[in-house]
Write an enzyme that holds these catalytic residues in place. Structure first.
Site, PDB file in Angstrom:
ATOM      1  N   LYS A 120       0.863  -1.184   0.000  1.00 56.02           N
ATOM      2  CA  LYS A 120       0.000   0.000   0.000  1.00 56.02           C
ATOM      3  C   LYS A 120       0.898   1.232   0.000  1.00 56.02           C
ATOM      4  O   LYS A 120       1.680   1.440   0.927  1.00 56.02           O
ATOM      5  CB  LYS A 120      -0.896  -0.008   1.235  1.00 56.02           C
ATOM      6  CG  LYS A 120      -1.750   1.233   1.319  1.00 56.02           C
ATOM      7  CD  LYS A 120      -2.740   1.170   2.452  1.00 56.02           C
ATOM      8  CE  LYS A 120      -3.505   2.471   2.524  1.00 56.02           C
ATOM      9  NZ  LYS A 120      -4.431   2.493   3.656  1.00 56.02           N
ATOM     10  N   LYS A 142      -2.146  -1.459  -3.873  1.00 56.75           N
ATOM     11  CA  LYS A 142      -3.007  -0.287  -3.815  1.00 56.75           C
ATOM     12  C   LYS A 142      -2.171   0.982  -3.878  1.00 56.75           C
ATOM     13  O   LYS A 142      -1.176   1.051  -3.161  1.00 56.75           O
ATOM     14  CB  LYS A 142      -3.773  -0.340  -2.492  1.00 56.75           C
ATOM     15  CG  LYS A 142      -4.630   0.862  -2.222  1.00 56.75           C
ATOM     16  CD  LYS A 142      -5.269   0.746  -0.883  1.00 56.75           C
ATOM     17  CE  LYS A 142      -5.978   2.047  -0.603  1.00 56.75           C
ATOM     18  NZ  LYS A 142      -6.274   2.228   0.768  1.00 56.75           N
TER      19      LYS A 142
HETATM   20  C1  PBG Z   1      -7.394   3.331   5.559  1.00 57.79           C
HETATM   21  C2  PBG Z   1      -7.672   3.230   4.121  1.00 57.79           C
HETATM   22  C3  PBG Z   1      -7.501   4.192   3.122  1.00 57.79           C
HETATM   23  C4  PBG Z   1      -7.992   3.632   1.960  1.00 57.79           C
HETATM   24  C5  PBG Z   1      -8.399   2.341   2.258  1.00 57.79           C
HETATM   25  N1  PBG Z   1      -8.180   2.109   3.600  1.00 57.79           N
HETATM   26  C6  PBG Z   1      -7.013   5.589   3.192  1.00 57.79           C
HETATM   27  C7  PBG Z   1      -5.653   5.910   3.580  1.00 57.79           C
HETATM   28  O1  PBG Z   1      -4.800   5.056   3.809  1.00 57.79           O
HETATM   29  O2  PBG Z   1      -5.419   7.113   3.704  1.00 57.79           O
HETATM   30  C8  PBG Z   1      -8.064   4.323   0.638  1.00 57.79           C
HETATM   31  C9  PBG Z   1      -9.195   3.894  -0.207  1.00 57.79           C
HETATM   32  C10 PBG Z   1      -9.514   4.828  -1.317  1.00 57.79           C
HETATM   33  O3  PBG Z   1      -8.855   5.869  -1.522  1.00 57.79           O
HETATM   34  O4  PBG Z   1     -10.464   4.509  -2.023  1.00 57.79           O
HETATM   35  N2  PBG Z   1      -6.054   3.263   5.889  1.00 57.79           N
HETATM   36 ZN    ZN Z   2      -5.591   3.960   7.870  1.00 63.09          ZN
END
Ligand code: PBG
Ligand code: ZN
Length: 327
Positions: free
Chosen positions: A196, A249
């Site tokens: 991520k 992601k």
């Molecule tokens: C929580 C999380 C996020 C997303 C999924 N889980 C946001 C982040 O890490 O700031 C992003 C999902 C999206 O942008 O559609 N950590």
């Molecule tokens: Zn988060």
């Protein structure tokens, strides 16, 4: 007379031929629709930065998912939007936590006919807006793990089929697996957000759940987008800690990572087509710069072609509602 004998255009001559030689097919069974669930009753508010996506209370969510189920959505992902945030992320825990209430209601209604995934992370629940517990001014990895573990166990108790940790703390997949197994939830699936990246494409999502960090950013735990080898290391660690599905992601700016992970690992790979990727398409379509169906199908196909088996996407409802895949 011509000396060209190789003519790739022969295989593009008409739709029947093109379909015959197509290398990639989209599958609805690999797609998961995300939802945002907030506290309260009879609430359904569209998220301004994400047209067609709502924050809704559990009662409303149940109705929306029942409608979507009729369209063919059988796999959902839930994010909580709590009223109260504090240093310990306490509204993420217990059977009254808003996602747990929603999961229980969904499983009571749909049972095994609906596959329910829940995001596990603290950023929507902490007053700092960080994904972990802040101690001495830092996001403390090891103080965060037991909270994530408890959150996962509580979700499993509510009936959740799949836990998706998105916090990027080290060791959390193993911690969650142990927590689930200790409580007898040996069949609960873990879909780990393994690679991520710290991404500007999460902007609309943070708007949706009000989870932007108040101080600093997430680069101390989410990955640096300059790195690909590091993603492979993160994935290998999660597999070692018994992740069932690995996730990359965002999706579109990271197709190289998906592709290489596909070549190197045997597990199912999920790709998260994130909020910013969705909003870009919606804005282009709204302005008439391009056709929404064509943009969506091109994006979904690219993610699949790169090697993803599963796509988490806000577009799924439109794909089904508008019949964009045909049939
Ligand atoms: C929580 C999380 C996020 C997303 C999924 N889980 C946001 C982040 O890490 O700031 C992003 C999902 C999206 O942008 O559609 N950590
Ligand atoms: Zn988060």
């Amino acid at each position: 007379m011509t000396d060209i004998i190789h003519r790739p255009r022969r295989l593009r001559v008409n739709q029947l031929v093109r379909d015959m030689v197509a290398e990639t097919t989209l599958k609805i069974d690999g797609m998961i629709q995300p939802y945002f669930v907030c506290e309260g009753k009879a609430i359904k508010n569209e998220i301004p930065s994400m047209p067609g996506i709502y924050r809704e209370s559990p009662d409303s969510l149940l109705k929306s998912i029942a409608d979507d189920f009729e369209l063919g959505i059988k796999r959902v992902m839930l994010f909580g939007v709590p009223d109260k945030k504090d240093a310990a992320a306490s509204s993420a825990l217990g059977e009254n936590a808003v996602v747990n209430v929603a999961v229980k209601a969904l499983k009571d209604k749909f049972g095994e006919n609906l596959f329910v995934v829940a995001d596990v992370c603290l950023c929507a629940y902490t007053d700092s807006g960080h994904c972990g517990i802040v101690a001495n001014g830092k996001v403390d990895n090891d103080k965060t793990l037991p909270v994530l573990r408890q959150m996962a166990v509580d979700l499993a108790k509510s009936g959740c089929d799949c836990i998706a940790p998105s916090d990027m703390m080290d060791g959390r997949v193993g911690e969650i697996r142990n927590g689930l197994d200790d409580e007898g939830f040996t069949d609960t699936i873990i879909m780990a957000y393994s690679a991520k990246y710290a991404s500007a494409y999460y902007g609309p999502f943070r708007d949706a759940v009000d989870s932007a960090p108040h101080e600093g950013d997430r680069r101390g735990y989410q990955m640096d987008y300059r790195n690909r080898r590091e993603a492979l290391k993160e994935i290998a660690l999660d597999i070692d800690e018994a992740a069932d599905i690995i996730m990359i992601k965002p999706a579109l700016a990271y197709l190289d990572v998906i592709s290489q992970a596909r070549a190197m690992f045997e597990l199912p790979i999920a790709a998260y087509n994130v909020s910013g990727e969705y909003s870009m398409v919606k804005l282009m379509a709204r302005e008439g710069y391009a056709d929404e169906q064509q943009l969506v199908l091109e994006n979904m196909t690219a993610i699949t072609r790169a090697g993803a088996d599963i796509i988490l996407t806000y577009h799924l409802r439109d794909i089904l509602k508008q019949g964009w895949l045909g049939g």
